[in-house]
Design a protein around this motif. Sequence first.
Motif, PDB file in Angstrom:
ATOM      1  N   GLU A  92      -6.978 -22.253  29.204  1.00  0.00           N
ATOM      2  CA  GLU A  92      -7.822 -22.142  28.311  1.00  0.00           C
ATOM      3  C   GLU A  92      -7.676 -23.715  27.661  1.00  0.00           C
ATOM      4  O   GLU A  92      -8.435 -24.158  26.805  1.00  0.00           O
ATOM      5  CB  GLU A  92      -7.402 -21.256  27.433  1.00  0.00           C
ATOM      6  CG  GLU A  92      -8.647 -21.001  26.350  1.00  0.00           C
ATOM      7  CD  GLU A  92      -8.224 -21.541  24.903  1.00  0.00           C
ATOM      8  OE1 GLU A  92      -8.895 -22.216  24.122  1.00  0.00           O
ATOM      9  OE2 GLU A  92      -7.050 -21.428  24.707  1.00  0.00           O
ATOM     10  N   ASP A 114      -4.292 -18.015  29.113  1.00  0.00           N
ATOM     11  CA  ASP A 114      -4.580 -18.860  27.951  1.00  0.00           C
ATOM     12  C   ASP A 114      -3.189 -19.024  27.365  1.00  0.00           C
ATOM     13  O   ASP A 114      -2.318 -17.638  27.220  1.00  0.00           O
ATOM     14  CB  ASP A 114      -5.461 -17.980  26.938  1.00  0.00           C
ATOM     15  CG  ASP A 114      -5.413 -18.600  25.509  1.00  0.00           C
ATOM     16  OD1 ASP A 114      -4.846 -19.411  25.274  1.00  0.00           O
ATOM     17  OD2 ASP A 114      -6.336 -17.982  24.702  1.00  0.00           O
ATOM     18  N   TYR A 275     -10.470 -16.336  30.112  1.00  0.00           N
ATOM     19  CA  TYR A 275      -8.988 -16.453  29.452  1.00  0.00           C
ATOM     20  C   TYR A 275      -9.003 -15.327  28.630  1.00  0.00           C
ATOM     21  O   TYR A 275      -7.571 -15.424  28.450  1.00  0.00           O
ATOM     22  CB  TYR A 275      -8.951 -17.949  28.917  1.00  0.00           C
ATOM     23  CG  TYR A 275      -9.201 -19.215  30.185  1.00  0.00           C
ATOM     24  CD1 TYR A 275      -8.642 -19.264  31.247  1.00  0.00           C
ATOM     25  CD2 TYR A 275      -9.998 -20.010  29.914  1.00  0.00           C
ATOM     26  CE1 TYR A 275      -9.021 -20.154  32.246  1.00  0.00           C
ATOM     27  CE2 TYR A 275     -10.724 -21.052  30.606  1.00  0.00           C
ATOM     28  CZ  TYR A 275      -9.898 -21.112  31.667  1.00  0.00           C
ATOM     29  OH  TYR A 275     -10.141 -21.917  32.731  1.00  0.00           O
ATOM     30  N   HIS A 307     -15.159 -22.374  30.715  1.00  0.00           N
ATOM     31  CA  HIS A 307     -14.853 -22.099  29.312  1.00  0.00           C
ATOM     32  C   HIS A 307     -16.000 -21.337  28.642  1.00  0.00           C
ATOM     33  O   HIS A 307     -16.252 -21.644  27.530  1.00  0.00           O
ATOM     34  CB  HIS A 307     -14.705 -23.539  28.583  1.00  0.00           C
ATOM     35  CG  HIS A 307     -13.277 -23.998  28.951  1.00  0.00           C
ATOM     36  ND1 HIS A 307     -12.088 -23.601  28.431  1.00  0.00           N
ATOM     37  CD2 HIS A 307     -13.128 -24.725  29.895  1.00  0.00           C
ATOM     38  CE1 HIS A 307     -11.121 -24.421  29.127  1.00  0.00           C
ATOM     39  NE2 HIS A 307     -11.666 -25.221  30.067  1.00  0.00           N
TER      40      HIS A 307
END
Length: 332
Positions: A92, A114, A275, A307
Amino acid sequence: MDKVITIERHILRQQQMHPEATGTLTSILYDIALAGKMIARETTRAALEEILGLTGRFNVQGEEVAKLDDYANAAIVRLNQFTGRLAVMGSEEIDDIIPIPDEYPAGRYVLLFDPLDGSSNIDYSVSIGTIFSILRRKSPDGTRGTVEDCLQSGRNIVAAGYVLYGPSTMMVYSSGNGVQGFTLDQTVGEFLLTHPDITIPAKPKFYSVNQGYERHWSREIQEFTNCLQARNMSLRYIGSLVADFHRNLLGGGIFYYPADTRDSKLPHGKLRLLYEAEPLSFLAEHAGGKASDGKRPILTIEPEKLHQRTPLFIGNKELVELAEAYIRGDKP
Ligand code: AFP
């Protein structure tokens, strides 16, 4: 419980249930547990060593990056990049994929993570966490992993979990056979099984949402929230997804982060599909719960971007279905 079971022993036992297993997945999970211990050590020492504060950098989401994010990201990458187990990683914190350097062999698995979720809470000593998922590569073995290896739906997840850095450090994971929770015994440096076979309680207690943004929600989300209030459910919101999810996993409830009209650049809410949403949705389903973007199960979404963001409704099955009903327009 009359047995002391370390996370190593537990992961190994899971592996033994699959005679075809090579031990690679087991080793990746060990390394994540180790990274979790290292990050836990830094989060507890952070204030003392005056490393709090911001680096002045911004990550790909435009958010300020605290130093612990960098540490956590580097710890996970360094522990995993040379082992020959992974084809590629995605974080992330990093814009693009994280390739395995040419000097190291590429493996069969993909690690998405993440490194420090909820990091805006660090300065206030509020719980934060690391979220991860492990998938099999799609590209041919022996080659370098690709972005397509990372862009897989959550249905392909082999194992997922999180490490929570709170009053105690916990690692919760599933490799598809129940959800298990371990608590770090700091004195011996081991994660010990404290929460075997976690299932979300049938009677939910909590709803968790950033109600400060209520006026930016759709009418359906506002009505759904009114319905939860009419049931006298308690509002609990930490602002660290891992911590909010963890509480509702054990206590029963729903977490949601809907799309809102605050920011036209974020039409799908704030949370990241790969993530954050996918790994926790895998856990929620294996704990008898449900996770949805309001219309479809999170785990069925085919990601298009690393993302990518998604609305998230996650936790108690009945409440997630209730949210879906409100969003469809057929509220009960
Ligand atoms: P940070 O890592 O920037 O603190 O963001 C945390 C997070 O992605 C997730 O953990 C929380 O659930 C959510 O954002 C909180 O967002 P709001 O502050 O908008 O409620």
